[in-house]
Design an enzyme around this catalytic site. Sequence first.
Site, mmCIF file in Angstrom:
data_model
loop_
_atom_site.group_PDB
_atom_site.id
_atom_site.type_symbol
_atom_site.label_atom_id
_atom_site.label_comp_id
_atom_site.label_asym_id
_atom_site.label_seq_id
_atom_site.Cartn_x
_atom_site.Cartn_y
_atom_site.Cartn_z
ATOM 1 N N PHE A 409 0.630 -1.347 -0.163
ATOM 2 C CA PHE A 409 -0.372 -0.162 0.169
ATOM 3 C C PHE A 409 0.878 0.939 0.273
ATOM 4 O O PHE A 409 2.156 0.841 0.370
ATOM 5 C CB PHE A 409 -1.054 0.014 0.914
ATOM 6 N N HIS A 410 0.348 2.222 -0.244
ATOM 7 C CA HIS A 410 1.273 3.114 0.444
ATOM 8 C C HIS A 410 2.123 3.718 -0.799
ATOM 9 O O HIS A 410 3.083 3.867 -0.115
ATOM 10 C CB HIS A 410 1.111 3.690 1.191
ATOM 11 N N PRO A 411 1.861 3.586 -2.013
ATOM 12 C CA PRO A 411 2.931 3.455 -2.909
ATOM 13 C C PRO A 411 3.454 5.611 -2.834
ATOM 14 O O PRO A 411 3.110 6.675 -2.939
ATOM 15 C CB PRO A 411 3.167 3.661 -4.331
#
Lengths: 489, 84
Positions: A409-411
């Site tokens: 998650f969260h690039p």
Amino acid sequence: MSATLSADFCVIGAGAGGAVAAAELAEGGASVVLLEQGPEHRADDFTARPPEMLARLYRDAGQTTTVGRPPIGLPLGRGIGGTTLINSGTCFRTPKAVLERWASEFGLELDEESLRPSFERVERALSVTEVPAELAGRNAEIARRGAERLGWSHGYLRRNAVGCIGSGICAYGCPTSAKQHVGITYVPRAEAAGARVVTGADVRRILVAGGRARGIEARSAEGELLTVEAPTVIVAAGSIYTPLLLERNELGRRSGQLGRNLSLHPATAAFGLMDEVVDMAHGVPQSFFVDEFSDEGIMLEGIAGPPAHVAMALPLSGTKHAEAMASYRSLAQFGLMVSDSSRGRVRAVAGRPVIRYDVDDADADRFRKGIARLHELFTAAGAREVYLPLPRGTKPAEARRRDLKLMAFHPLGTGRADARPTHGVVDGDLALHGVEGVYVADGSVVPSSLGVNPQITIMALATRLAFHLLDSRVPDGSSDATGGVGISA
Amino acid sequence: MSSIDEFVARGPLPQRSALRALLTLARRPRGRRLLKGLPQLNQLAGSLLAMERFDDPAVSGPLGWDPVAVAARGRDLRRAEGRL
């Protein structure tokens, strides 16, 4: 057929960064066009059924996957609200240590105090509060019991929700609209302040002449050409698509960092079979955290979902899978997220992103430790059996990288901010190095892993950018006044 | 179209073709026997088919999950409180 719009600001992307920037600019008196490639999703269409919602709310039906060792699923939202529509709603401010690192390593003049008004403004807009214990659900109660018995630091998460009744499916479209994603908060504010919002707009070109932005060209869902004439363009297409758009337009390449430095929060989860009824989908799925190991880059956070979600995620097969699913009501799930030292790269191949990301030795070791901690947590909580995300019989300490079953998650980081044009894609004010009037307001500018969920960081940076462009300061305290500001693009 | 077929159809092209082929195999006895020799693919196919099966309200209902009721409760609450 073609259409032309004119505005002070053209914002590309209606997710965490773009929606916030558009609303603040519009409320500050600027004319704004907000373009979104995906559709607008309405809560009436949310069915609480994961496969349908994956297909409709997620980019590529949630099947975006990295290329590397191991391959990792990277779910991204698509449409008004972006990934805030399908995230768990967890809200953390940027940790102080991260801001200090940004100052020393990237020359960014950001600290807790200077960002405080932006954080407060975003948290007010999203109604961020701590999840009450009675809404957290029994899945969280089991993790809390385990953490307390082990003496591990823990707490209830803060999230953006109003009137939540614990429907248990934040990631598949909140059916009550309790989660305050930007599609129901900032985007309506932008529209109310006069911003024009266009969905189905696939931006192909950023128009630059004489070294400064002139606007954009996009294709509508019907294939028509849409031109937006604007002296300032804010790119907020997210960490995977922003570098592709800039690269296609030969912008932001001077440092050689565009598309590089991709940071993720690779994650996994374990299940515990309890002697009690858990009904994990009753309550807030991500309501509780254990931060005992955050200094080691390991954060344990809640995760839960309905039977279809568990059936997909359960690391078992055949009869064992069937037996565990028969006991779904007694299954608990908890996740771990790694603050990565690995770095990846995004490139376009035939117009589509190819995300290269290899888990490095240090992160693989964090997973070995983290999975062992999840086993301890469930055992301490009284689990009869623990199902780890590893091949059958593999001990955490012996897990190879290819054994890890990961999501991410969260690039972040693919258009990283750095005060030095030779090291970053944008400067400390999020202005693209080397061209006037192009800014970036999404996770791509975040220059390092955060170790915590990034939506508040992205929104606070977008708030700060909007007020900078309005030649104003983010109002301090409870004041919401935005009048009397000019526009300095 | 079943929910899992919609999920596959909306995926990116390389995965779409691969998953369709995988599901075709997994839905046939001979294909299932073939997949037993490919544990990672077998687990992926099993996960997708399990997601489809447990998405069926007739199967998820006895496990305490009624998606129709969850969606309806959300809709009623939104309307009562005037939410978007």
